[in-house]
Design an enzyme around this catalytic site. Structure first.
Site, PDB file in Angstrom:
ATOM      1  CB  CYS A 144      -0.767  -0.707   1.169  1.00  0.00           C
ATOM      2  SG  CYS A 144      -2.083  -1.736   1.108  1.00  0.00           S
TER       3      CYS A 144
ATOM      4  CG  ASN B 204      -6.633  -1.070   1.561  1.00  0.00           C
ATOM      5  OD1 ASN B 204      -5.787  -0.918   0.525  1.00  0.00           O
ATOM      6  ND2 ASN B 204      -5.884  -1.848   2.193  1.00  0.00           N
TER       7      ASN B 204
ATOM      8  CG  HIS C  52      -3.346   2.981   2.088  1.00  0.00           C
ATOM      9  ND1 HIS C  52      -3.863   2.893   0.551  1.00  0.00           N
ATOM     10  CD2 HIS C  52      -3.409   2.302   2.450  1.00  0.00           C
ATOM     11  CE1 HIS C  52      -4.083   1.284   0.778  1.00  0.00           C
ATOM     12  NE2 HIS C  52      -3.758   0.864   2.429  1.00  0.00           N
TER      13      HIS C  52
HETATM   14  N1  COA Z   1     -18.740  -8.631   8.913  1.00  0.00           N
HETATM   15  C1  COA Z   1     -18.837  -9.173  10.154  1.00  0.00           C
HETATM   16  N2  COA Z   1     -17.945  -9.571  11.374  1.00  0.00           N
HETATM   17  C2  COA Z   1     -16.396  -9.683  11.463  1.00  0.00           C
HETATM   18  C3  COA Z   1     -16.215  -9.369  10.247  1.00  0.00           C
HETATM   19  C4  COA Z   1     -17.111  -9.133   8.624  1.00  0.00           C
HETATM   20  N3  COA Z   1     -16.624  -9.156   8.077  1.00  0.00           N
HETATM   21  N4  COA Z   1     -15.083  -9.834  10.371  1.00  0.00           N
HETATM   22  C5  COA Z   1     -14.704  -9.780  11.490  1.00  0.00           C
HETATM   23  N5  COA Z   1     -16.064  -9.879  12.355  1.00  0.00           N
HETATM   24  C6  COA Z   1     -16.660 -10.260  13.364  1.00  0.00           C
HETATM   25  C7  COA Z   1     -14.960 -10.896  14.272  1.00  0.00           C
HETATM   26  O1  COA Z   1     -15.177 -12.149  14.009  1.00  0.00           O
HETATM   27  C8  COA Z   1     -14.962 -10.883  15.662  1.00  0.00           C
HETATM   28  O2  COA Z   1     -16.387 -11.808  16.196  1.00  0.00           O
HETATM   29  P1  COA Z   1     -15.518 -12.188  17.388  1.00  0.00           P
HETATM   30  O3  COA Z   1     -16.214 -11.034  18.659  1.00  0.00           O
HETATM   31  O4  COA Z   1     -17.336 -12.751  18.315  1.00  0.00           O
HETATM   32  O5  COA Z   1     -14.711 -13.176  17.477  1.00  0.00           O
HETATM   33  C9  COA Z   1     -15.426  -9.412  15.728  1.00  0.00           C
HETATM   34  O6  COA Z   1     -16.453  -9.096  14.318  1.00  0.00           O
HETATM   35  C10 COA Z   1     -14.481  -8.490  16.080  1.00  0.00           C
HETATM   36  O7  COA Z   1     -13.655  -8.776  14.978  1.00  0.00           O
HETATM   37  P2  COA Z   1     -11.982  -8.420  15.446  1.00  0.00           P
HETATM   38  O8  COA Z   1     -11.406  -8.077  14.160  1.00  0.00           O
HETATM   39  O9  COA Z   1     -11.748  -7.182  16.610  1.00  0.00           O
HETATM   40  O10 COA Z   1     -12.773  -6.176  15.068  1.00  0.00           O
HETATM   41  P3  COA Z   1     -11.646  -4.874  14.718  1.00  0.00           P
HETATM   42  O11 COA Z   1     -12.285  -4.380  15.563  1.00  0.00           O
HETATM   43  O12 COA Z   1     -10.644  -4.967  15.514  1.00  0.00           O
HETATM   44  O13 COA Z   1     -11.482  -4.483  13.278  1.00  0.00           O
HETATM   45  C11 COA Z   1     -10.864  -4.587  11.370  1.00  0.00           C
HETATM   46  C12 COA Z   1     -11.208  -5.880  12.012  1.00  0.00           C
HETATM   47  C13 COA Z   1     -10.100  -5.762  10.831  1.00  0.00           C
HETATM   48  C14 COA Z   1     -11.270  -3.405  10.625  1.00  0.00           C
HETATM   49  C15 COA Z   1      -9.042  -4.214  12.296  1.00  0.00           C
HETATM   50  O14 COA Z   1      -8.483  -4.614  12.792  1.00  0.00           O
HETATM   51  C16 COA Z   1      -8.612  -3.113  10.999  1.00  0.00           C
HETATM   52  O15 COA Z   1      -8.859  -1.961  10.370  1.00  0.00           O
HETATM   53  N6  COA Z   1      -7.280  -3.298  10.682  1.00  0.00           N
HETATM   54  C17 COA Z   1      -6.794  -2.470  10.181  1.00  0.00           C
HETATM   55  C18 COA Z   1      -7.098  -3.077   8.367  1.00  0.00           C
HETATM   56  C19 COA Z   1      -6.161  -2.558   7.467  1.00  0.00           C
HETATM   57  O16 COA Z   1      -6.447  -1.232   7.247  1.00  0.00           O
HETATM   58  N7  COA Z   1      -5.474  -3.350   6.587  1.00  0.00           N
HETATM   59  C20 COA Z   1      -4.724  -2.636   5.298  1.00  0.00           C
HETATM   60  C21 COA Z   1      -3.478  -1.867   5.615  1.00  0.00           C
HETATM   61  S1  COA Z   1      -2.664  -1.481   4.517  1.00  0.00           S
END
Ligand code: COA
Length: 324
Positions: A112, A281, A251
């Site tokens: 990215c 993204n 980004h």
């Molecule tokens: N739809 C519904 N529920 C989802 C899901 C989806 N697409 N993806 C994950 N969940 C669930 C998980 O299974 C978890 O459930 P549980 O509590 O029963 O286990 C719950 O949502 C919370 O998951 P968690 O991973 O703790 O969520 P989060 O608040 O950390 O958000 C991201 C996850 C990926 C959105 C967050 O970590 C993030 O933004 N990370 C950066 C990602 C990014 O931008 N990457 C590219 C950078 S270049």
């Protein structure tokens, strides 16, 4: 002294639009979760176009807008982590399609941050007097690496391409400062396209793994720590202040990451340009897609000072201060 100035831009995304509700039909997710966690509402997915196809369309638009002869292009860089082939490079495929026979063409991969890394390389060639111009494109068909059974990743990414033409100028304008870096110790937090070192004389238990894997929390923490630091270092190098920036183009990974960056830098959210609602993204394409959109909307005036800041797999990060 030479500087690199952006003189043209273009973008191309596949026609197929997939909404959060469309995804909810094939994987256990919903619009509310995706929108509130990421700011993403739709993304464009390839209907068969590969990375070189959309990158070539971008190059054609850039050339047409600039009114230049493809034979005058001296350098052609494509930043991508989803090339059609391991070899030849996407840039060589684009070169042949657009007839830029005199250009030196190669790909770079910095996920990215790829567009910023590509701009940084092109800027060095231009500043040192080696080349007078360069096309830099970020292009991705990430959908071919998505596992549509993994709801934690497949909802976040999209396909697209965009880029710019930069030209040598002697005016004190264009790319004025940069801050780029990497931290390979966190490489396994975001991976894709693993191919094990197997051959006819060597068997390995490691299985090939094409799909993208992401430790979302680790990436979130990295991005919200490193991007604000990088932007602070950048403005210090440029000898200006955060208040002097007309806009910040981050980004387009996730609106929550951008909100934290805004808070840490004490730069109001209305100075941050965001369009991840429409594209998701798109990795190395996300910054140039947004930049091209800003140009097309007339949001960038002559003399505007903006910061582009990228972060992603590797980990890598890169920020650039540009006077337009
Ligand atoms: N739809 C519904 N529920 C989802 C899901 C989806 N697409 N993806 C994950 N969940 C669930 C998980 O299974 C978890 O459930 P549980 O509590 O029963 O286990 C719950 O949502 C919370 O998951 P968690 O991973 O703790 O969520 P989060 O608040 O950390 O958000 C991201 C996850 C990926 C959105 C967050 O970590 C993030 O933004 N990370 C950066 C990602 C990014 O931008 N990457 C590219 C950078 S270049």
């Amino acid at each position: 002294m030479y500087f690199s100035k952006i003189v043209s831009s273009g973008s191309c995304v596949p026609d197929m639009v997939v909404s959060n509700n469309d995804l909810a039909e094939i994987v256990d997710t919903n619009d509310e979760w995706i929108s509130s966690r990421s700011g993403i509402k739709r993304r464009h997915f390839s209907e068969g176009e590969n990375t070189s196809d959309i990158a070539s369309a971008v190059a054609e638009k850039i050339i047409k807008r600039a009114g230049i002869d493809p034979l005058d292009i001296e350098l052609l860089i494509v930043a991508t982590v989803s090339a059609d082939y391991t070899t030849p490079s996407t840039a060589c495929l684009v070169q042949a399609r657009i007839g830029a026979s005199n250009a030196v063409a190669f790909d770079i991969g910095a996920a990215c941050s790829g567009f910023i890394f590509g701009m940084s390389i092109a800027d060095k060639y231009i500043k040192s007097g080696v080349y007078k111009n360069a096309i830099v494109i970020g292009a991705e068909v990430l959908s071919k690496y998505l596992n549509f059974k993994d709801r934690t990743t497949c909802v976040l990414f999209g396909d697209g391409a965009a880029g710019v033409l930069i030209e040598r100028t002697e005016d004190n304008t264009g790319i004025l400062a940069e801050d780029i870096g990497s931290d390979g110790t966190k490489a396994m937090a975001l991976t894709g396209g693993f191919s094990p070192a197997a051959n006819s004389f060597n068997t390995t238990n490691a299985a090939a793994e094409r799909s993208l894997y992401m430790d979302g929390r680790a990436v979130f923490d990295f991005a919200t720590r490193q991007a604000p630091k990088s932007v602070k270092r950048l403005v210090e190098k440029a000898g200006c202040s955060l208040e002097e920036l007309d806009f910040v183009l981050p980004h387009q990974a996730n609106s929550r990451i951008v909100e934290v960056i805004s808070r840490k830098l004490k730069i109001p959210m209305d100075k941050f340009y965001m369009n991840m609602d429409e594209y998701g993204n798109t990795s190395s394409a996300s910054i140039p897609i947004a930049l091209n959109e800003m140009f097309e909307k007339g949001l960038i005036k002559t003399g505007s000072v903006g910061v582009l800041t990228g972060f992603g797999a590797g980990f890598t990060w890169g920020s650039m201060l540009i006077r337009f």
